[in-house]
Design a protein around this motif. Sequence first.
Motif, PDB file in Angstrom:
ATOM      1  N   SER A 317       0.832  -1.202   0.000  1.00  0.00           N
ATOM      2  CA  SER A 317       0.000   0.000   0.000  1.00  0.00           C
ATOM      3  C   SER A 317       0.869   1.255   0.000  1.00  0.00           C
ATOM      4  CB  SER A 317      -0.919   0.010   1.232  1.00  0.00           C
ATOM      5  OG  SER A 317      -1.526   1.272   1.388  1.00  0.00           O
ATOM      6  N   GLU A 318       0.816   2.003  -1.086  1.00  0.00           N
ATOM      7  CA  GLU A 318       1.595   3.236  -1.154  1.00  0.00           C
ATOM      8  C   GLU A 318       1.180   4.207  -0.051  1.00  0.00           C
ATOM      9  OE1 GLU A 318       2.258   5.331  -4.712  1.00  0.00           O
ATOM     10  OE2 GLU A 318       2.714   3.563  -5.925  1.00  0.00           O
ATOM     11  N   ARG A 319      -0.112   4.291   0.243  1.00  0.00           N
ATOM     12  CA  ARG A 319      -0.596   5.220   1.256  1.00  0.00           C
ATOM     13  C   ARG A 319      -0.054   4.863   2.632  1.00  0.00           C
ATOM     14  NH1 ARG A 319      -0.815   9.866   2.264  1.00  0.00           N
ATOM     15  NH2 ARG A 319      -1.577  10.080   0.127  1.00  0.00           N
ATOM     16  N   GLN A 320      -0.133   3.573   3.016  1.00  0.00           N
ATOM     17  CA  GLN A 320       0.340   3.174   4.337  1.00  0.00           C
ATOM     18  C   GLN A 320       1.848   3.393   4.474  1.00  0.00           C
ATOM     19  OE1 GLN A 320      -0.898  -0.587   6.000  1.00  0.00           O
ATOM     20  NE2 GLN A 320      -2.886  -0.533   4.985  1.00  0.00           N
ATOM     21  N   VAL A 321       2.602   3.001   3.457  1.00  0.00           N
ATOM     22  CA  VAL A 321       4.059   3.173   3.509  1.00  0.00           C
ATOM     23  C   VAL A 321       4.411   4.654   3.529  1.00  0.00           C
ATOM     24  CG1 VAL A 321       6.228   2.782   2.268  1.00  0.00           C
ATOM     25  CG2 VAL A 321       4.512   0.958   2.382  1.00  0.00           C
ATOM     26  N   VAL A 326       6.406   9.489   6.502  1.00  0.00           N
ATOM     27  CA  VAL A 326       6.178  10.839   7.010  1.00  0.00           C
ATOM     28  C   VAL A 326       6.434  10.875   8.517  1.00  0.00           C
ATOM     29  CG1 VAL A 326       4.417  12.604   7.460  1.00  0.00           C
ATOM     30  CG2 VAL A 326       4.587  11.556   5.190  1.00  0.00           C
ATOM     31  N   LYS A 327       5.976   9.845   9.225  1.00  0.00           N
ATOM     32  CA  LYS A 327       6.215   9.778  10.673  1.00  0.00           C
ATOM     33  C   LYS A 327       7.702   9.658  10.978  1.00  0.00           C
ATOM     34  CE  LYS A 327       1.769   7.646  11.915  1.00  0.00           C
ATOM     35  NZ  LYS A 327       1.114   6.453  12.516  1.00  0.00           N
ATOM     36  N   ILE A 328       8.425   8.919  10.129  1.00  0.00           N
ATOM     37  CA  ILE A 328       9.871   8.789  10.325  1.00  0.00           C
ATOM     38  C   ILE A 328      10.546  10.150  10.183  1.00  0.00           C
ATOM     39  CG2 ILE A 328      12.002   7.877   9.300  1.00  0.00           C
ATOM     40  CD1 ILE A 328      10.494   5.316   8.628  1.00  0.00           C
ATOM     41  N   VAL A 333       8.627   8.182  14.900  1.00  0.00           N
ATOM     42  CA  VAL A 333       8.846   6.734  15.016  1.00  0.00           C
ATOM     43  C   VAL A 333      10.294   6.418  14.657  1.00  0.00           C
ATOM     44  CG1 VAL A 333       6.434   6.134  14.501  1.00  0.00           C
ATOM     45  CG2 VAL A 333       8.078   6.382  12.637  1.00  0.00           C
ATOM     46  N   GLY A 334      10.624   5.142  14.725  1.00  0.00           N
ATOM     47  CA  GLY A 334      11.991   4.723  14.415  1.00  0.00           C
ATOM     48  C   GLY A 334      12.964   5.170  15.485  1.00  0.00           C
ATOM     49  N   ASP A 335      14.144   5.634  15.066  1.00  0.00           N
ATOM     50  CA  ASP A 335      15.146   6.082  16.046  1.00  0.00           C
ATOM     51  C   ASP A 335      15.027   7.580  16.314  1.00  0.00           C
ATOM     52  OD1 ASP A 335      16.155   7.234  13.772  1.00  0.00           O
ATOM     53  OD2 ASP A 335      18.119   6.289  13.869  1.00  0.00           O
ATOM     54  N   HIS A 336      13.957   8.205  15.796  1.00  0.00           N
ATOM     55  CA  HIS A 336      13.654   9.625  16.037  1.00  0.00           C
ATOM     56  C   HIS A 336      14.740  10.563  15.515  1.00  0.00           C
ATOM     57  CE1 HIS A 336      10.295   8.248  18.483  1.00  0.00           C
ATOM     58  NE2 HIS A 336      11.133   7.444  19.109  1.00  0.00           N
ATOM     59  N   SER A 337      15.494  10.102  14.527  1.00  0.00           N
ATOM     60  CA  SER A 337      16.523  10.953  13.913  1.00  0.00           C
ATOM     61  C   SER A 337      15.944  11.833  12.813  1.00  0.00           C
ATOM     62  CB  SER A 337      17.637  10.080  13.320  1.00  0.00           C
ATOM     63  OG  SER A 337      17.139   9.323  12.228  1.00  0.00           O
ATOM     64  N   GLY A 338      14.776  11.438  12.268  1.00  0.00           N
ATOM     65  CA  GLY A 338      14.203  12.159  11.154  1.00  0.00           C
ATOM     66  C   GLY A 338      14.813  11.783   9.815  1.00  0.00           C
TER      67      GLY A 338
END
Length: 468
Positions: A317-321, A326-328, A333-338
């Motif tokens: 799903s392109e939308r979900q990914v 965007v959250k990354i 999310v993730g390691d919060h490095s951006g």
Amino acid sequence: MSCRGQKRGITLEKQTDSKGFVSKELQDLCNEVRRSNRIPSEDFTAYGVKRGLRNPDGTGVLAGLTKISNVHGYLINDNIRVPDQGVLTYRGIDVSEIVEGCRKADRFGYEEVVWLLLFGQLPAQAQLNKLHQVLGYYRELPENFAEDMILKAPSRNIMNKLARSVLALYSYDDNPDDSSLENNIRQSLQLIAQLPAIMTYAYQVKRRRFDKQSMFFHPVDPTQSVAESILDAIRPDRKFTHDEAHLLDLCMMLHAEHSGGNNSTFAVRVLSSSGTDIYSAIAAGIGSLKGPKHGGANHRVMMMMNDLMEHVDDWGSERQVYDYLVKIVNKEVGDHSGLIYGMGHAVYTLSDPRAVMLKREAEKLAPQHEGMQAKFELFELVEKLAPKVFEEVHGDTKTISANVDFYSGLVYEMLNIPPDLYTPLFAVSRMPGWCAHRIEEIETARRIMRPAYLSLSRRRPYVPIEER
């Protein structure tokens, strides 16, 4: 629970929790440091300081000359940076042509690259045979080295163990400080041969000490190529296919060198300019490469992708990914490095030739491994969506593409190489490049690197302690 400790007149109160000590006083000290080290971003612009040794358009500040390699990623037209297809050359030869030539001959190419980078020309067959012989001879570590330097002092991180072990090799060298060309060549060949063995020993000891798994050490086979010797050392049954060895050989060829401006190679050149020994210089390169903004990114890519796969229900799903990327970038999310690891490069714009070749290999291999086809397609989707995410979140419209780190971890996974070795393999592969640049720095530059820093501190009087 709390305890108080005093050392050199500083009293620290330590509040303990399940993770260890958290000190209020230590935080207060950190706040003091922050107050004394604030430099507004606009000051760098006002004084014309090129942070990160980068020009305003993102290009690198010209700090030296080299004949070893060239990284091409853009054109300059009327002082404007124009994106272009990426090209990487070793001693003037396109690396893709080197890879193609070795593959047509069904020949391992990493040793050929070692010769080319160190000596400036492609080796004749007799020269290549001699290099194989020399590297095989030097592959055996010094007597008791593995026991004293690796077994007795295991490390959770193989990169730190590589750096420590390289420094320790100084003590096993009868002539460590001689900076003559002859001695540098001898030391370079020994380091290129020995670092793979150090890496695999360190990995086995790490498995035993920290992962509570069995470790195994196989006898060294001096007739193997470097790629074969690595697979032989990390596989319990010593079994690997001809194609697997050639794929690892390809990865090593692509990681062997990348110009003098990358962070780790520049670190090697900076230290070499001081006249220090080769072990100190190479250890600095390893320390630099460990960083997640440099070689450590290949491991961070896989961590990021594993996190994405865990939290996105439909990988197709392109939308979900897109929403998760965007959250990354928003550091949610993730390691919060951006950071979307593996995307973008300081020089390459439209393409990174190393990533193009590794992606091609991953695409061929994916159907042969269970579950890998869907994972490969997810990588492709992230590669496609990442530029759009950066544009939406940051308004960044510059051209970016996947770099070598984006697909290298996926290829390593298909080779059943453990994540602990992703970045160490980068370091092992980069040894001939580092050694070639050290030699070039000593032989041609002959001047210690000493850039300037503008001091913003103002003169003030000394205040006696009773008046502070």
